[in-house]
Design a protein around this motif. Structure first.
Motif, PDB file in Angstrom:
ATOM      1  N   GLN A 179       0.797  -1.077   0.083  1.00  0.00           N
ATOM      2  CA  GLN A 179      -0.161  -0.053   0.018  1.00  0.00           C
ATOM      3  C   GLN A 179       0.755   1.395   0.131  1.00  0.00           C
ATOM      4  O   GLN A 179       0.426   2.172  -0.903  1.00  0.00           O
ATOM      5  N   THR A 185       2.097   1.896  -3.594  1.00  0.00           N
ATOM      6  CA  THR A 185       0.722   2.306  -4.360  1.00  0.00           C
ATOM      7  C   THR A 185       0.527   3.683  -4.109  1.00  0.00           C
ATOM      8  O   THR A 185       0.243   4.564  -5.017  1.00  0.00           O
ATOM      9  N   THR A 186       0.335   4.087  -2.853  1.00  0.00           N
ATOM     10  CA  THR A 186       0.011   5.338  -2.405  1.00  0.00           C
ATOM     11  C   THR A 186       1.119   6.634  -2.627  1.00  0.00           C
ATOM     12  O   THR A 186       0.729   7.589  -3.193  1.00  0.00           O
ATOM     13  N   ALA A 229       0.438   7.141  -6.278  1.00  0.00           N
ATOM     14  CA  ALA A 229      -0.961   8.075  -6.604  1.00  0.00           C
ATOM     15  C   ALA A 229      -0.453   9.440  -6.243  1.00  0.00           C
ATOM     16  O   ALA A 229      -0.959  10.305  -6.983  1.00  0.00           O
ATOM     17  N   SER A 280      -6.013   5.774  -2.131  1.00  0.00           N
ATOM     18  CA  SER A 280      -4.772   6.482  -1.800  1.00  0.00           C
ATOM     19  C   SER A 280      -5.161   7.833  -1.394  1.00  0.00           C
ATOM     20  O   SER A 280      -4.400   8.216  -0.513  1.00  0.00           O
TER      21      SER A 280
END
Length: 326
Positions: free
Chosen positions: A60, A63-64, A67, A96
């Protein structure tokens, strides 16, 4: 009903759309141009990481962080609203943005990573992107302009039974923002109706997943295809001719694997698959090859075009054939 803007949109490019069904993007751009929706495509934009994230390859934090970079691209281009063509991009970006706005520790860590990487100008400030007011699925944007579709409609779909498949990552992740609710989703049905096209509405297994499940398609293929087959059988029971989609991953699962499932089950579904943007663009007179991209589909769409009276303009382009492991 949430307020949906019609300008300052970053049209967020999707990996699966670009690779599998590029006609979804060209159809969306065609529709936005026709409807006067202001949008921008930016080559600096990166993947949302959805495929890697749901394969457990991207955590995560990674991914964030990506983003946050994409949110900076949107702001830097002067387009603070983000329009996504993929339900997974929709779910990833909204989550996100929520993390970046609500988790101070995560935001500080991500900003530190950006600064260490020489991208200090991309650091995220709380509130830069509102997950509820700045991130939309393109189907939602088109839905907000649905009153305009009737005047552009050109084709007669009355001879076809048409059903819809609403993507899990749109309906079942951010419940509070799902237009029309999650128990009986009608977003795509209402879009089709705006062009004078009737749909089945409710059918058994309407809310059932496509079966792809990202890694499930490969790690548990038998289970994956059995779910897809169950939904296809339900659609067959309703004599469905056309299934409308809002996610390229769902469209892949049905379109690419329908011939495989037909062989396994010993049945014929005779079902065409179109993204809602492809369907609406076709109904508004878009070139089936240059705009809608029918040549990229596994289930041939030429029979559909013939029944609609749409003359193929590029007969030299063959329908894409994809080798699949039975």
């Amino acid at each position: 009903m949430k307020k949906i803007p019609d300008k300052d949109m970053l049209l967020f490019k999707s990996c699966l759309v670009s690779v599998e069904y590029p006609g979804v993007e060209s159809s969306t751009a065609f529709l936005f141009d026709k409807l006067g929706i202001g949008y921008h495509r930016d080559q600096r934009q990166s993947c949302c990481t959805g495929l890697g994230h749901y394969y457990d390859l991207f955590d995560q934090l990674s991914t964030t962080t990506l983003a946050a970079r994409n949110f900076w691209v949107a702001k830097d281009s002067g387009n603070q609203h983000i329009a996504v063509m993929c339900a997974t991009c929709y779910a990833i970006l909204k989550k996100s943005a929520k993390i970046l706005n609500e988790d101070d520790e995560a935001r500080e860590k991500i900003n530190g990573l950006l600064e260490e990487g020489g991208m200090g100008e991309m650091t995220y400030k709380k509130g830069d992107i509102d997950p509820h007011k700045n991130i939309f699925h393109t189907a939602e944007i088109l839905h907000s302009k649905r009153d305009l579709f009737e005047e552009y409609s050109q084709l007669d779909f009355s001879q076809f039974n048409i059903a819809t498949h609403h993507a899990c990552h749109y309906c079942k992740v951010h419940y509070e923002d799902t237009i029309g609710g999650v128990r009986h989703p009608m977003l795509l049905d209402e879009l089709a109706a705006s062009g004078g096209v009737d749909t089945t509405g409710w059918y058994d297994q309407k809310r059932l997943t496509c079966g792809a499940g990202f890694s499930q398609r490969f790690t548990n293929k038998e289970l994956s295809l059995s779910v897809t087959g169950e939904k296809l059988m339900s659609l067959r029971d309703n004599q469905t001719d056309i299934l409308l989609h809002m996610c390229p991953n769902c469209q892949m699962q049905f379109d690419r694997y329908q011939p495989v499932i037909e062989e396994r089950l010993g049945v014929k579904f005779n079902m065409f698959h179109l993204n809602i943007s492809q369907f609406l663009a076709l109904n508004m007179g878009a070139d089936p090859y240059k705009v809608v991209g029918v040549q990229t589909h596994t289930v041939p769409l030429n029979p559909l075009l013939k029944k609609l009276g749409v003359k193929p303009v590029q007969n030299s382009i063959k329908t894409r054939k994809v080798k699949t492991d039975h």
